[in-house]
Design an enzyme around this catalytic site. Structure first.
Site, PDB file in Angstrom:
ATOM      1  N   LYS A   1     -22.987  -2.096  92.077  1.00 11.96           N
ATOM      2  CA  LYS A   1     -22.831  -1.644  93.471  1.00 11.96           C
ATOM      3  C   LYS A   1     -21.904  -0.436  93.555  1.00 11.96           C
ATOM      4  O   LYS A   1     -21.603   0.046  94.634  1.00 11.96           O
ATOM      5  CB  LYS A   1     -22.222  -2.767  94.319  1.00 11.96           C
ATOM      6  CG  LYS A   1     -23.015  -4.055  94.369  1.00 11.96           C
ATOM      7  CD  LYS A   1     -22.255  -5.035  95.265  1.00 11.96           C
ATOM      8  CE  LYS A   1     -22.845  -6.423  95.197  1.00 11.96           C
ATOM      9  NZ  LYS A   1     -21.955  -7.399  95.869  1.00 11.96           N
TER      10      LYS A   1
ATOM     11  N   HIS B   1     -13.684   0.313  68.029  1.00 10.14           N
ATOM     12  CA  HIS B   1     -14.049  -1.107  68.083  1.00 10.14           C
ATOM     13  C   HIS B   1     -13.006  -1.886  67.264  1.00 10.14           C
ATOM     14  O   HIS B   1     -13.299  -2.370  66.168  1.00 10.14           O
ATOM     15  CB  HIS B   1     -15.455  -1.283  67.515  1.00 10.14           C
ATOM     16  CG  HIS B   1     -16.101  -2.614  67.792  1.00 10.14           C
ATOM     17  ND1 HIS B   1     -15.395  -3.713  68.265  1.00 10.14           N
ATOM     18  CD2 HIS B   1     -17.392  -3.016  67.648  1.00 10.14           C
ATOM     19  CE1 HIS B   1     -16.243  -4.727  68.392  1.00 10.14           C
ATOM     20  NE2 HIS B   1     -17.458  -4.333  68.036  1.00 10.14           N
TER      21      HIS B   1
ATOM     22  N   ARG C   1     -16.328  -4.674  76.875  1.00  2.81           N
ATOM     23  CA  ARG C   1     -17.173  -3.702  76.169  1.00  2.81           C
ATOM     24  C   ARG C   1     -17.811  -2.816  77.227  1.00  2.81           C
ATOM     25  O   ARG C   1     -18.300  -3.314  78.253  1.00  2.81           O
ATOM     26  CB  ARG C   1     -18.246  -4.398  75.354  1.00  2.81           C
ATOM     27  CG  ARG C   1     -19.310  -3.429  74.847  1.00  2.81           C
ATOM     28  CD  ARG C   1     -20.238  -4.058  73.865  1.00  2.81           C
ATOM     29  NE  ARG C   1     -19.563  -4.296  72.592  1.00  2.81           N
ATOM     30  CZ  ARG C   1     -20.175  -4.700  71.482  1.00  2.81           C
ATOM     31  NH1 ARG C   1     -21.489  -4.913  71.506  1.00  2.81           N
ATOM     32  NH2 ARG C   1     -19.511  -4.888  70.368  1.00  2.81           N
TER      33      ARG C   1
ATOM     34  N   THR D   1     -20.000 -10.039  69.132  1.00  4.70           N
ATOM     35  CA  THR D   1     -18.652  -9.784  69.651  1.00  4.70           C
ATOM     36  C   THR D   1     -18.367 -10.704  70.830  1.00  4.70           C
ATOM     37  O   THR D   1     -17.332 -11.364  70.897  1.00  4.70           O
ATOM     38  CB  THR D   1     -18.492  -8.301  70.032  1.00  4.70           C
ATOM     39  OG1 THR D   1     -18.857  -7.521  68.898  1.00  4.70           O
ATOM     40  CG2 THR D   1     -17.051  -7.986  70.401  1.00  4.70           C
TER      41      THR D   1
HETATM   42  C1  NCD Z   1     -21.287  -3.021  66.258  1.00  3.54           C
HETATM   43  C2  NCD Z   1     -20.993  -2.378  67.591  1.00  3.54           C
HETATM   44  O1  NCD Z   1     -21.236  -2.938  68.653  1.00  3.54           O
HETATM   45  O2  NCD Z   1     -20.460  -1.263  67.526  1.00  3.54           O
HETATM   46  N1  NCD Z   1     -21.669  -4.362  66.415  1.00  3.54           N
HETATM   47  C3  NCD Z   1     -20.694  -5.314  66.464  1.00  3.54           C
HETATM   48  O3  NCD Z   1     -19.895  -5.357  67.354  1.00  3.54           O
HETATM   49  N2  NCD Z   1     -20.629  -6.164  65.444  1.00  3.54           N
HETATM   50  C4  NCD Z   1     -22.193  -2.250  65.397  1.00  3.54           C
HETATM   51  C5  NCD Z   1     -23.522  -1.814  65.943  1.00  3.54           C
HETATM   52  O4  NCD Z   1     -23.873  -2.095  67.088  1.00  3.54           O
HETATM   53  O5  NCD Z   1     -24.220  -1.167  65.182  1.00  3.54           O
END
Ligand code: NCD
Length: 305
Positions: free
Chosen positions: A80, A129, A101, A52
């Site tokens: 911090k 996501h 994220r 990502t």
């Molecule tokens: C996924 C996530 O981060 O949710 N990965 C991703 O972004 N391609 C799936 C996972 O971590 O299993």
């Protein structure tokens, strides 16, 4: 100014526009090579990531833009005690768009109401996501030529798998979709998604623990990893982690044109022997993820081509 926190914020027409733009980016990459000249993307990742983060960064570079990034959550001021709101206000002074994220559900939303630039949710805890969903939709669209009239199976960790939640939300708006939900009892789809999305829209669905009995009817098989980091104890993870493993023998039960997707990373749930099966689409998904992120950045930055 618009952010993208939940895939439901995009209408079907907008998703279609993003898909058409993606097709054009694939066909004419040079046309886009300077589309974001002088613009900066900030990637703020408070959880591990390979695809990502790198695909957001590659997307911005391929549009001619630049990227600023934190090395890791531990090296940022969050360690911090800085709030997500303050971080968002700060990074708004440096970047034109933020991809975030975070392990806490809702953190990118909090960032979006505090930032002065668009915020893209790059995964929030076990919740959503949306940009993985854009990658998934482009993959399904390119493989099948449509996003309606499909039987879509989700297999594995449907409880914590945020990619599953977002893809179900997106597909629930197309007609003729049937969901097949395959998981151990402990990792079933959260009831809020079942009630508020699947049942509310009167969609056909079945829920089962028996993978092999439903495999032959699937047009799309979406495999997922059991999300170890979201378990409260390791014992439960170890007991559940290998509940479903897709092997060449099992693939014999699947349709000849069943597309196998996985958001990756893969642990054990798809045998590497399947990687050369023409039905395996998970590395195409990786490529499509970069393209759809390019398409999305253009939209949120309102770049005219
Ligand atoms: C996924 C996530 O981060 O949710 N990965 C991703 O972004 N391609 C799936 C996972 O971590 O299993």
């Amino acid at each position: 100014m618009r952010s993208l926190i939940d895939i439901a914020e995009l209408s079907i027409e907008e998703i279609d526009e993003l898909l058409q733009r993606a097709d054009d980016i694939i066909a004419n990459p040079k046309k886009y090579a300077h589309a974001c000249d002088g613009k900066k993307l900030a990637t703020l990742f408070f959880e591990p990531s390979t695809r990502t983060r790198l695909s957001f960064e590659a997307a911005m570079y391929e549009l001619g833009g630049n990227v600023i990034s934190m090395a890791s959550a531990g090296s940022s001021s969050a360690s911090k005690g800085e709030s997500v709101a303050d971080t968002a206000k700060t990074v708004s002074c440096y970047a034109d768009v933020i991809a975030m994220r975070h392990p806490k559900e809702g953190a990118p939303y909090v960032a979006s109401i505090n930032a002065r630039v668009p915020v893209i949710n790059a995964g929030d805890g076990g919740h959503n996501h949306p940009t993985q969903t854009l990658a998934d939709l482009l993959t399904i669209y390119r493989e099948k030529g449509r996003l309606d009239n499909l039987t879509v199976g989700f297999c594995g960790d449907l409880k914590f798998g945020r990619t599953v939640h977002s893809l179900i939300t997106a597909l629930s708006r197309y007609s003729g979709i049937k969901f097949v939900l395959i998981s151990p009892d402990e990792l079933k789809l959260p009831s809020y998604i079942k009630k508020d999305i699947i049942q509310k829209n009167n969609l056909e669905y079945v829920q089962t623990t028996d993978f092999e009995s439903v495999l032959p009817e699937l047009d799309i098989l979406y495999m997922t990893r059991v999300q170890r980091e979201r378990f409260f104890n390791e014992e439960d993870y170890l007991r559940l982690k290998d509940s479903y493993i897709l092997t060449p023998d099992k693939m014999k039960l699947a349709k000849e044109d069943c597309s196998v997707l996985h958001p990756l990373p893969r642990v054990n749930e798809i045998s590497v022997a399947i990687d050369n099966d023409p039905r395996a689409c998970y590395f195409k998904q990786v490529f499509n993820g970069k393209i759809m992120r390019m398409s999305l950045i253009l939209k949120l930055l309102e770049v005219e081509i």
